[in-house]
Design a protein around this motif. Structure first.
Motif, PDB file in Angstrom:
ATOM      1  N   HIS A 101       0.887  -1.167   0.000  1.00  0.00           N
ATOM      2  CA  HIS A 101       0.000   0.000   0.000  1.00  0.00           C
ATOM      3  C   HIS A 101       0.924   1.215   0.000  1.00  0.00           C
ATOM      4  O   HIS A 101       1.601   1.480   0.988  1.00  0.00           O
ATOM      5  CB  HIS A 101      -0.902  -0.004   1.235  1.00  0.00           C
ATOM      6  N   ARG A 164      -2.998   3.666  -2.338  1.00  0.00           N
ATOM      7  CA  ARG A 164      -3.172   2.291  -1.854  1.00  0.00           C
ATOM      8  C   ARG A 164      -3.154   1.276  -3.001  1.00  0.00           C
ATOM      9  O   ARG A 164      -2.524   0.225  -2.911  1.00  0.00           O
ATOM     10  CB  ARG A 164      -4.520   2.238  -1.124  1.00  0.00           C
ATOM     11  N   HIS A 203       3.244  -2.599   6.644  1.00  0.00           N
ATOM     12  CA  HIS A 203       2.112  -1.666   6.469  1.00  0.00           C
ATOM     13  C   HIS A 203       2.108  -0.593   7.561  1.00  0.00           C
ATOM     14  O   HIS A 203       2.913  -0.625   8.481  1.00  0.00           O
ATOM     15  CB  HIS A 203       0.776  -2.417   6.592  1.00  0.00           C
ATOM     16  N   THR A 204       1.085   0.295   7.463  1.00  0.00           N
ATOM     17  CA  THR A 204       0.796   1.306   8.480  1.00  0.00           C
ATOM     18  C   THR A 204      -0.676   1.159   8.844  1.00  0.00           C
ATOM     19  O   THR A 204      -1.502   0.894   7.961  1.00  0.00           O
ATOM     20  CB  THR A 204       1.013   2.722   7.906  1.00  0.00           C
TER      21      THR A 204
HETATM   22 ZN    ZN Z   1      -1.786  -1.532   4.397  1.00  0.00          ZN
END
Ligand code: ZN
Length: 520
Positions: A101, A164, A203-204
């Motif tokens: 993303h 994303r 990810h975040t």
């Molecule tokens: Zn993510």
């Protein structure tokens, strides 16, 4: 004497070279964390390290939708970047993937810094037992679509970040079963070629305001090998959580979002579907780790957080290398034929409530966009919540000894092959006692998801005698990727070929599922 001078000079050169390499900076570092690296920055950075260090080999592992080659750093004591050289080393292979993303960018920075750390002489002990395969910019097309407003309240980079989706508008982290994106196909090809034992996806977080610096998840589909998931959760993640608490005073927890209303709130993890990367890796009998850095730490703090998490993951992997390898090898060898395996599942709620640390944020303004971002405050508010962090099967099937696929199902055959599942062709007709799935009903979802209307079918298996023509494909289930084959092929699977419309043409006006199976 001469030897001693030589050794001394060689040592000086190494120190000098290490220092030079440690001066190679990421775009984030060069801009004081105002900006994140673009594609060209990553390529230039990895090439500079590969040029300066024999421990780094810069290569690519596939393409994005727009044709950008996907950068891969092969890091370790190995003679070149080829899969053959890496596999024949006999070492533990660790794949680290960032930026799936492309607004969640600190993993991309930490992954580059990790390559530099090793190139400049840090963590030499890791390389005794491991080779790292580092892909800092997996969604490279999404990364280049920078906007200052892409990730709403995330705390930077204030100079903007990518999006994303990939350039097709698809979420690569939902594409691991259907393989509609060249990025997911490239990753699967990398798995088939290099066969990493451990895969990490960076990810975040998107949602809840909790007090954890980082939340993690492991494959939690009940169909994954239980020895692998038990070790990952109970040994590995708990050790990493403890050591980070001790060293830095930071709390980590398994991934969750807060759902429901006080006082009955629930800490609920992400779905267990293998369309998600970490769950997909689990169905391949490998260690998959999802890392979610907390969104409202600053960009620089997030980069440090994920760097430290990776460091502890790798410290543990190095100390448990033979155990980890053995668990994956055992899972590959063990036959599942005749066992019941899950196809659908639901959350398993904890027996009692447990403590979750909630947090607080304050508002800040991005000086360049004028938009409000959130900033984590150093506050921990314990709350007793139900945990829904694991799953239990609600529907399962007995694993057959083989499936039989008509040669006309070319898209299904291609998909299974792309995953690395072994198929063989019958070279003459075969009369067999089989099981056929008789369809009672089939529906598609009313809403489109990732360009599909997900299909489900109900029905049951019944016995049939059939003569299958030459050219029919057989999938023998005594193979390492049997779990994945099962989950893709079974008609009641919630994330299989039927789900993703691969079999729609064959199901049109048909009372039966086109793929047959046998337990014999
Ligand atoms: Zn993510």
């Amino acid at each position: 004497m001469r030897t001693r001078v030589f050794v001394f000079v060689a040592l000086l050169c190494t120190i000098w070279n290490d220092r030079l390499l440690s001066q190679v900076k990421t775009r984030a570092e060069r801009t004081n964390y105002v900006e994140t690296s673009r594609y060209e920055d990553v390529v230039t950075f990895l090439n500079a390290l590969a040029k300066g260090s024999p421990l780094v080999h810069s290569t690519t592992f596939g393409y994005t939708f727009e044709g950008r080659p996907l950068p891969l750093a092969v890091v370790g004591r190995v003679r070149n970047a080829t899969a053959q050289a890496v596999r024949s080393s006999g070492k533990l292979r660790v794949y680290i993937q960032a930026n799936i993303h492309a607004g969640e960018v600190e993993g991309k920075e930490a992954a580059q810094m990790l390559v530099r750390d090793i190139a400049s002489g840090k963590h030499p002990q890791w390389l005794d037992s491991m080779i790292l395969l580092i892909a800092p910019i997996f969604n490279a097309d999404g990364n280049e679509r920078v906007s200052l407003t892409n990730r709403g309240p995330q705390n930077g980079p204030i100079g903007g970040m990518g999006i994303r989706a990939n350039a097709q508008g698809l979420n690569i982290n939902r594409d691991n079963m259907k393989l509609d994106t060249p990025e997911a196909r490239s990753m699967v090809k990398l798995l088939n070629d290099y066969d990493p034992h451990i895969m990490i996806d960076l990810h975040t977080t998107d949602g809840s305001r909790h007090a954890y610096h980082l939340t993690w998840e492991i494959p939690n589909n009940p169909s994954a090998d239980p020895n692998i998931t038990r070790f990952a959760r109970n040994d590995w993640m708990s050790a990493v959580t403890d050591v980070i608490q001790k060293k830095y005073g930071w709390a980590l927890h398994s991934y969750g979002d807060v759902e429901g209303q006080l006082p009955e709130r629930v800490w609920r993890t992400v779905e267990d579907l293998p369309r998600y990367t970490h769950n997909y890796w689990g169905l391949r009998n490998r260690f998959g780790i999802l890392s979610e850095t907390y969104s409202y730490l600053t960009f620089e703090e997030r980069t440090t957080t994920v760097s430290r998490f990776l460091e502890e993951i790798l410290n543990f992997a190095q100390s448990s290398a033979s155990r980890i390898r053995k668990l994956t090898e055992d899972a590959d060898i063990r036959s599942l034929v005749g066992e019941k395996l899950s196809l659908r599942s639901g959350f398993k709620r904890s027996d009692k409530k447990q403590e979750i640390l909630m947090g607080e944020t304050t508002e800040e303004i991005n000086p360049f966009s004028g938009q409000t971002m959130l900033r984590r405050l150093d506050v921990r508010k314990p709350e007793q919540m139900w945990l829904e962090t694991t799953f239990e099967s609600t529907e399962s099937e007995r694993v057959p000894s083989a499936y039989y696929i008509p040669a006309s199902l070319t898209a299904a055959i291609e998909c299974l092959r792309a995953h690395g599942i072994r198929l063989e062709r019958l070279d003459q007709p075969a009369m067999l006692s089989l099981e056929e799935f008789r369809i009672d009903s089939t529906q598609v979802a009313s809403q489109t998801f990732e360009r599909h209307q997900e299909r489900t079918a109900t029905g049951q298996y019944g016995p049939v005698e059939r003569t299958l023509p030459a050219g029919t494909y057989r999938v023998l289930m005594k193979q390492p990727l049997a779990r994945l084959a099962f989950y893709l092929i079974e008609p009641r699977s919630n994330d299989g070929l039927l789900t993703w419309n691969v079999l729609d043409d064959a199901l049109n006006n048909s009372q039966t599922y086109p793929i047959l199976r046998t337990h014999n």
